[in-house]
Design a protein around this motif. Structure first.
Motif, PDB file in Angstrom:
ATOM      1  N   GLN A 256       0.841  -1.190   0.000  1.00 30.90           N
ATOM      2  CA  GLN A 256       0.000   0.000   0.000  1.00 30.90           C
ATOM      3  C   GLN A 256       0.879   1.244   0.000  1.00 30.90           C
TER       4      GLN A 256
ATOM      5  N   ASP B   6     -10.943  -0.042   9.432  1.00 29.48           N
ATOM      6  CA  ASP B   6     -10.469   1.095   8.639  1.00 29.48           C
ATOM      7  C   ASP B   6      -9.951   2.221   9.532  1.00 29.48           C
TER       8      ASP B   6
ATOM      9  N   PRO C 198      -6.959   3.600  11.356  1.00 30.83           N
ATOM     10  CA  PRO C 198      -5.505   3.429  11.402  1.00 30.83           C
ATOM     11  C   PRO C 198      -4.920   3.681  12.782  1.00 30.83           C
TER      12      PRO C 198
ATOM     13  N   SER D 175      -4.140  -1.461  11.181  1.00 28.43           N
ATOM     14  CA  SER D 175      -5.459  -1.360  11.804  1.00 28.43           C
ATOM     15  C   SER D 175      -5.829  -2.758  12.264  1.00 28.43           C
TER      16      SER D 175
ATOM     17  N   ASN E 125     -13.013  -6.581   1.514  1.00 29.50           N
ATOM     18  CA  ASN E 125     -11.958  -6.426   2.506  1.00 29.50           C
ATOM     19  C   ASN E 125     -12.542  -6.745   3.874  1.00 29.50           C
TER      20      ASN E 125
ATOM     21  N   VAL F 249      -4.002  -0.540   5.669  1.00 30.92           N
ATOM     22  CA  VAL F 249      -5.319  -0.197   6.210  1.00 30.92           C
ATOM     23  C   VAL F 249      -6.351  -0.382   5.103  1.00 30.92           C
TER      24      VAL F 249
ATOM     25  N   GLU G 148     -10.033  -0.205   3.009  1.00 27.86           N
ATOM     26  CA  GLU G 148     -11.274   0.529   2.801  1.00 27.86           C
ATOM     27  C   GLU G 148     -12.407  -0.484   2.983  1.00 27.86           C
TER      28      GLU G 148
ATOM     29  N   GLU H 251      -4.610   6.489   1.991  1.00 30.40           N
ATOM     30  CA  GLU H 251      -5.207   6.341   3.314  1.00 30.40           C
ATOM     31  C   GLU H 251      -5.735   4.939   3.552  1.00 30.40           C
ATOM     32  N   ARG H 252      -6.463   4.387   2.568  1.00 35.77           N
ATOM     33  CA  ARG H 252      -7.040   3.054   2.704  1.00 35.77           C
ATOM     34  C   ARG H 252      -6.999   2.327   1.369  1.00 35.77           C
TER      35      ARG H 252
END
Length: 218
Positions: A28, A147, A149, A118, A143, A184, A186, A33-34
């Motif tokens: 990632q 979510d 973090p 997370s 997923n 992390v 989504e 962010e996700r």
């Protein structure tokens, strides 16, 4: 492949749940962010990423089986979890931190503590899996994870609160900052389509996990 061949013989099969991984899209980006289910990345094609590539191949095989043999399949991509039954000898940050604390040592954090993860509590994970299996539609990918973090330094601090005396937290300052990474998920798809969420806050999850290990150790 053997499971899919067996599934072909089950005329009344309602759904096959394929346990994939949050690593199938590769690393990632630190500024992302996700990680969503429709991510376009992939793990490098070398031995160091054999696990992630095997999981990616399994998703492809399930997709092919769904098309060719009409086998109903759903793939779930687990991220990071916390809870009872995770052995303290496993090579994960949360279990390493707890092992340090239970052994009366300082909690050692690899790097500068800025790596981000997370954690979804085990009971939440079990509910998620059952909900996806029974209410999801064939061909979907979900997923599975939190979510929300948390930096590893903060996780170590959360774990330390559950011990007395409170263990010191030590950073490995020899590790370069470029070693930081982020993982992390989504989870808006699971929220919107199946009503799933992070039901257990991280402080509660940590406390329950520490208490379980404390009781199991006698």
């Amino acid at each position: 492949m053997s499971v899919l061949r067996l599934a072909e013989r089950l005329g009344q099969l309602k759904m096959l749940l394929n346990l994939s991984s949050g690593l199938v899209c590769g690393s990632q980006p630190i500024d992302l962010e996700r990680m969503a289910e429709d991510c376009a990345g992939a793990p490098p094609a070398d031995a160091s990423f054999a696990y992630a590539n095997a999981k990616r191949m399994a998703e492809t095989m399930c997709a092919a089986a769904r098309t060719q043999s009409r086998i109903p399949t759903i793939s779930v991509r687990p991220f990071s979890f916390i809870g009872p039954y995770q052995g303290l000898d496993t090579p994960w940050a949360q279990t390493n931190f707890m092992a340090d604390a239970f052994n009366g040592n300082s909690i050692r954090v690899w790097g500068d503590g800025e790596t981000v993860r997370s954690y979804l509590y085990g009971a939440d994970v079990a509910f998620w899996m059952l909900r996806i299996l029974t209410a999801g539609e064939s061909g979907q990918v979900f997923n599975v994870g939190s979510d929300q973090p948390v930096k590893l330094l903060s996780l170590a601090g959360e774990i330390s609160k559950n011990f007395s005396p409170t263990p010191e937290i030590k950073l490995n300052s020899s590790t370069l900052v470029r070693g930081r990474n982020r993982l992390v998920p989504e989870i808006s798809r699971a929220r919107k389509e199946l009503g799933l969420d992070v039901f257990t806050p991280l402080p509660t999850a940590v406390q329950r996990t520490v208490n379980w290990h404390r009781l199991s150790r006698g």
